[in-house]
Each structure stands twice: as C-alpha cells, then as structure tokens.
Design a protein around this motif. Structure first.
Motif, PDB file in Angstrom:
ATOM      1  N   GLY A  43       6.875  -0.655   1.435  1.00 12.40           N
ATOM      2  CA  GLY A  43       5.487  -0.720   1.010  1.00 12.40           C
ATOM      3  C   GLY A  43       4.697   0.476   1.502  1.00 12.40           C
ATOM      4  N   THR A  44       3.400   0.429   1.284  1.00 15.66           N
ATOM      5  CA  THR A  44       2.507   1.529   1.677  1.00 15.66           C
ATOM      6  C   THR A  44       1.606   1.064   2.810  1.00 15.66           C
ATOM      7  OG1 THR A  44       2.463   2.313  -0.617  1.00 15.66           O
ATOM      8  CG2 THR A  44       0.747   3.140   0.879  1.00 15.66           C
ATOM      9  N   ARG A  45       1.538   1.852   3.875  1.00 20.61           N
ATOM     10  CA  ARG A  45       0.724   1.440   5.018  1.00 20.61           C
ATOM     11  C   ARG A  45      -0.762   1.584   4.690  1.00 20.61           C
ATOM     12  NH1 ARG A  45       1.909   3.731  10.962  1.00 20.61           N
ATOM     13  NH2 ARG A  45       0.695   5.526  10.243  1.00 20.61           N
ATOM     14  N   ASP A  69       1.695  -3.518  -1.309  1.00 23.26           N
ATOM     15  CA  ASP A  69       2.685  -3.219  -2.362  1.00 23.26           C
ATOM     16  C   ASP A  69       4.102  -3.492  -1.876  1.00 23.26           C
ATOM     17  OD1 ASP A  69       0.543  -2.323  -3.928  1.00 23.26           O
ATOM     18  OD2 ASP A  69       0.726  -0.284  -3.142  1.00 23.26           O
ATOM     19  N   TYR A  99       0.934  -3.321   5.721  1.00 21.26           N
ATOM     20  CA  TYR A  99       1.513  -2.687   4.537  1.00 21.26           C
ATOM     21  C   TYR A  99       1.161  -3.487   3.275  1.00 21.26           C
ATOM     22  CZ  TYR A  99       4.310  -0.177   7.988  1.00 21.26           C
ATOM     23  OH  TYR A  99       4.712   0.601   9.048  1.00 21.26           O
TER      24      TYR A  99
END
Length: 288
Positions: free
Chosen positions: A268-270, A255, A253
């Motif tokens: 977060g973003t994966r 962010d 992840y």
C-alpha cells in the motif's frame, strides 16, 4: 482459549457455555467447569511443585517455558541449583546474567527511578548530538506508577540530512562511561538493543532497558505502538482495517490489497502523518 475467556463479558458456568467460545472444545470446557465448581483442577496438586519451579525458571531472562521444562528434566529443582552449576545446565551468557540479577529483574521499577534514568540518558544523548531524541515509552508514558522494564525510542530530526545511524552505539558507550550501561544482551545495531542498566550509584538495582531506533519519519506511528498497551494497539489496528487502512509501528497505509483472510498482499501507500494526532484523526479516534 485463554484470550476468549479473558475477553468474555460474563462468567462461564457450564460446559455448553464454554464450548460457544472460539478455541474451546469438549476437553477444555470440562476442565473449565471443574475449576468453576471446585476452585481447582485434579491435575493441579499433582504438578504444583514442578509448575512452581518451572514458573520460577521462566522468570530468568532468556528462559521460556520450553527451556524451563528442559531444566527441570535435567534435574534442576531450584534457582540455587542453576546458580551452583550453570555450565552443567547449559545456561548461555544472557541466561546467567538473568540468574545473577534475578531478584532485581523481578521487581517493578518505580516511576521516579525511570524518570531519573531517562534524564541521565537524555543528558548523554544531547552531548553526542543536540538533535538526538530519546523518548521514554511503554507504561511510563502511559502514566503508570511502575514499569516492568524501560523502553527508549532513539531518533533524530533529519532536517539537516543526518539520521540516527550509529547513535545507539555512541549512546551505549557514553552510558558505559558514566556507570549506567552494564551488559548488552543483543548485538548492537541501529534498530534495537536489549540491555541491563542501573542508576550510577552504589547498590543500585539492575534494570532491563530496550533502546529502539526509529527513523524520524516513522516517529508518530512508533509513538502509538510503543506507548501501548497491546489491547489499545490491537483496537487501533482493527479500526484502521475496518476503514481500509493498515496500521503498524512504521506507518498508516492506504490502498491495501487484502486476501480472504485479511492478510495484506500489497504494502500500500503510506499516508503522511506528522503527529500521533494526525493518525487518530484519519481513523476518527478522539485525541486526548
């Protein structure tokens, strides 16, 4: 304290050296020095019989140190005592199974046996669904000569819109029919099943087997995590954190928002990673 000692690169010889390590104060440092100087500690002989019995009890599946100490306090002095009257000592079903197969479960499993069991499980999986995948993990995947137990990842290519839902249950029943699966130690679901299995031959030893259900899009990080070992996994997570990522068995992840202690506040973003190598490349770790 134990971890700090284990990872320290030099032999500790004095109390002042010991106290410099994280988690070690005056009391522990004095014990360390006594062990360094004498090779033992004054309290060890006093408790050696009790400690050995408790250690034996801890080898039973489902029995940790707290329960083992309670068994001692209840009057159990050997595995034979427990076997003679498991009801008196309040052993549950899994603990009784752990006691029944105690010797089998204490032994390391030869690599060749893991390989044969894996092939048998794969045969059953392919009859259920040709796209069903079963991967042997842990020390077996690391190339070790033996394993303490067997870990299988169960997943399915979802390119046709079908996932691994319900597949562990189907696989378990197929293995039961072949005389491979014997006792499920946990409730059956799509995430995990702890079980006792054996080769389908007379006199085969009982083995601890875990079936781990993994969504297909989470396979790369799961392969890293369940291959291990734990020290490698810890290093990978630390490297990810230093680079501003977070890595676990479900994904890498970016962010991430962390608090002052380094704990993630946001998910977060994966990061899209189709293979293990993709994750290694993102973290600038050499792939081999």
């Amino acid at each position: 304290a134990a971890s700090a000692l284990r990872n320290h690169p030099f032999l500790i010889r004095t109390a002042s050296e010991a106290r410099k390590l994280h988690g070690i104060g005056g009391s522990i440092s004095s014990k360390i020095v006594e062990i360094v100087k004498t090779g033992t500690h004054r309290r060890v002989p006093m408790n050696s019989k009790q400690e050995k019995v408790i250690s034996d009890f801890c080898g039973i599946y489902g029995v940790g140190r707290t329960i083992a100490a309670q068994l001692w306090d209840a009057g159990a002095r050997s595995l034979g005592d427990l076997d003679a009257d498991p009801i008196r000592f309040n052993l549950d079903k899994n603990q009784q199974l752990g006691l029944r197969y105690y010797q089998d479960l204490q032994e390391r499993i030869p690599r060749d046996e893991v390989t044969v069991i894996h092939q048998l499980v794969l045969e059953s999986a392919r009859k259920i669904d040709p796209k069903l995948q079963v991967l042997a993990m842990g020390s077996h995947r690391r190339g070790q000569h033996s394993s303490s137990d067997i870990d299988f990842i169960v997943t399915r290519d979802t390119s046709d819109g079908i996932d691994h839902t319900g597949m562990i249950k189907k696989l378990w029943h197929a293995l039961e029919a072949r005389g491979i699966a014997h006792h499920n130690l946990t409730e059956m679901n799509d995430c995990m099943l702890h079980a006792l299995c054996s080769l389908p031959v007379e006199g085969a030893k009982m083995r601890r087997v875990d079936f781990l259900g993994v969504p297909f899009d989470e396979l790369p990080p799961a392969l890293i995590y369940f291959t291990g070992n734990r020290y490698f996994n810890r290093s990978m997570r630390l490297k990810a954190r230093h680079l501003g990522y977070r890595l676990n068995q479900r994904g890498l992840y970016k962010d991430i928002c962390l608090d002052r202690n380094g704990a993630a506040i946001t998910e977060g973003t994966r990061v899209e990673c189709r293979t293990e190598k993709d994750i290694f490349d993102k973290l600038s770790v050499p792939w081999r």
